[in-house]
Design an enzyme around this catalytic site. Sequence first.
Site, PDB file in Angstrom:
ATOM      1  N   TYR A 216      20.809  34.934 -21.048  1.00 16.41           N
ATOM      2  CA  TYR A 216      20.497  35.305 -22.434  1.00 16.41           C
ATOM      3  C   TYR A 216      21.149  36.639 -22.724  1.00 16.41           C
ATOM      4  O   TYR A 216      21.072  37.570 -21.916  1.00 16.41           O
ATOM      5  CB  TYR A 216      18.980  35.396 -22.601  1.00 16.41           C
TER       6      TYR A 216
ATOM      7  N   ASP B  26      26.804  41.588 -18.707  1.00 19.03           N
ATOM      8  CA  ASP B  26      25.632  41.954 -19.495  1.00 19.03           C
ATOM      9  C   ASP B  26      24.628  42.603 -18.538  1.00 19.03           C
ATOM     10  O   ASP B  26      23.914  41.914 -17.813  1.00 19.03           O
ATOM     11  CB  ASP B  26      25.034  40.710 -20.156  1.00 19.03           C
TER      12      ASP B  26
ATOM     13  N   LYS C 292      17.822  48.611 -22.786  1.00 24.52           N
ATOM     14  CA  LYS C 292      16.563  48.793 -22.058  1.00 24.52           C
ATOM     15  C   LYS C 292      16.412  50.176 -21.402  1.00 24.52           C
ATOM     16  O   LYS C 292      16.140  51.153 -22.094  1.00 24.52           O
ATOM     17  CB  LYS C 292      16.394  47.640 -21.065  1.00 24.52           C
TER      18      LYS C 292
HETATM   19  P1  KE4 Z   1      17.620  43.094 -27.162  1.00 23.47           P
HETATM   20  O1  KE4 Z   1      18.387  42.678 -28.389  1.00 23.47           O
HETATM   21  O2  KE4 Z   1      16.305  42.338 -27.036  1.00 23.47           O
HETATM   22  O3  KE4 Z   1      17.462  44.596 -27.032  1.00 23.47           O
HETATM   23  O4  KE4 Z   1      18.501  42.692 -25.879  1.00 23.47           O
HETATM   24  C1  KE4 Z   1      18.929  41.377 -25.741  1.00 23.47           C
HETATM   25  C2  KE4 Z   1      19.227  41.093 -24.289  1.00 23.47           C
HETATM   26  C3  KE4 Z   1      20.545  41.087 -23.870  1.00 23.47           C
HETATM   27  N1  KE4 Z   1      20.869  40.837 -22.586  1.00 23.47           N
HETATM   28  C4  KE4 Z   1      19.912  40.572 -21.660  1.00 23.47           C
HETATM   29  C5  KE4 Z   1      20.320  40.281 -20.247  1.00 23.47           C
HETATM   30  C6  KE4 Z   1      18.546  40.568 -22.035  1.00 23.47           C
HETATM   31  O5  KE4 Z   1      17.600  40.277 -21.103  1.00 23.47           O
HETATM   32  C7  KE4 Z   1      18.185  40.842 -23.366  1.00 23.47           C
HETATM   33  C8  KE4 Z   1      16.745  40.840 -23.841  1.00 23.47           C
HETATM   34  N2  KE4 Z   1      15.757  40.494 -22.853  1.00 23.47           N
HETATM   35  C9  KE4 Z   1      14.565  39.886 -23.364  1.00 23.47           C
HETATM   36  C10 KE4 Z   1      13.605  39.557 -22.213  1.00 23.47           C
HETATM   37  N3  KE4 Z   1      14.205  38.941 -21.090  1.00 23.47           N
HETATM   38  C11 KE4 Z   1      13.936  40.752 -24.398  1.00 23.47           C
HETATM   39  C12 KE4 Z   1      12.528  40.439 -24.777  1.00 23.47           C
HETATM   40  C13 KE4 Z   1      12.438  40.046 -26.220  1.00 23.47           C
HETATM   41  O6  KE4 Z   1      13.340  39.351 -26.717  1.00 23.47           O
HETATM   42  O7  KE4 Z   1      11.415  40.423 -26.842  1.00 23.47           O
END
Ligand code: KE4
Length: 397
Positions: A125, A217, A245
């Site tokens: 993701y 990523d 993060k």
């Molecule tokens: P954000 O747009 O949520 O800041 O980041 C997206 C993203 C991009 N790449 C990786 C590997 C990620 O894990 C994420 C976001 N992770 C999720 C949980 N695994 C965020 C939680 C949520 O969507 O509320």
Amino acid sequence: MNSPVRAMKSVGLEAPLFAASGEGAYLVDADGRRYVDWVMSWGPLLFGHADPETVEAVVAAARRGTSFGASTEAEVELAEKIADAVPSIESVRLVSSGTEAAMSAIRLARAATGRDRILKFTGCYHGHADALLAEAGSGLATLGIPSTPGVSSAVTADTLVAPYNDLAAVEAGADESLAAVLVEPVAGNMGVVPPEPGFLEGLRAVCDRVGALLVFDEVITGFRVARGGAQERFAVLPDLTILGKILGGGLPVGAFGGRRDVMERLAPAGDVYQAGTLSGNPLATAAGLSVLRRLRDPAVYAELERRGARLEAGLREAGATVQRVGAMLTVFQREGAVRNLVDARASDTDRYAAVFRALLERGVYVAPSQYEAMFLSLAHGDEEIDRTVEAFAAAST
Ligand code: KE4
């Protein structure tokens, strides 16, 4: 419910948990119940909830103004600290989320190569930008199909999808039409799935062969599995890296960076448009600086490794199937190794839900989904680790 992962229907609870406060490794909910927290805002809190140094830095910054829409010295300092920590980053741009960073990195890779197609992996993701919400069709490396209504097939038509850890599928799908290969160098969104030996090296070689950019990523792995992320831990350098993060210490931050010759294509220096009102925001930058300044201490990663190993050993002793890389781990409710999404989906999610609820009753809060990670922090001491192992053992009977 401003993000779907927070819902708890899939683990059998009608109402989600409402957080009221956090302190170190603990979260307190709106009913006053206190939990050892392994979600930790999904990864950003390497020093735990309400880390005093981070809070102080943000408060001090806010007193000087919450946003200027102009460059600040703090952004330059943060960029320098990112470049100092992450081996492949020569130049970096700050944004406000991982999604924004991934979306921008893909646009830049397409511009830098003059090509349109990108390849991603099932189970990985990269945020919710349309082109990246593609799942595999049938077969191996296939043209992506939208994984959600609202994404047009035209947008995912240039997204190839291959199984994680399947280098042969990538070899078969890669050619001179490929702009980028996008990968979580340690997958964290199907549960923790490490790269098999040779997988990342193989992606590097394929990209070099066809002239595509390798994009890591590291939104989860960055500053978590090593100070320089997975690219330091596994010694494979991408052309672009996506961060988020931990970089923001809990404030809204994303970043993408890498080869200077590629990053220089970005406006205003170059012709690839990318922008953001709150990019490099003073509060988020102050939080990021308060975190990155402390990561040069080698004890940080030695301690994360020691505590991660302690947690993993305890969970295994309790009979759990555990996959861990550094300070990120997942208990899979299935026997045997999980090397891709098909394996992960073979887990017993009903049992995961039952264990989740039993843990919650025992004051231990893990992700309300089998397909996420437990995020260890420096606030999780031996007491929290041992208490979690005991709760797992009791919950798993
Ligand atoms: P954000 O747009 O949520 O800041 O980041 C997206 C993203 C991009 N790449 C990786 C590997 C990620 O894990 C994420 C976001 N992770 C999720 C949980 N695994 C965020 C939680 C949520 O969507 O509320």
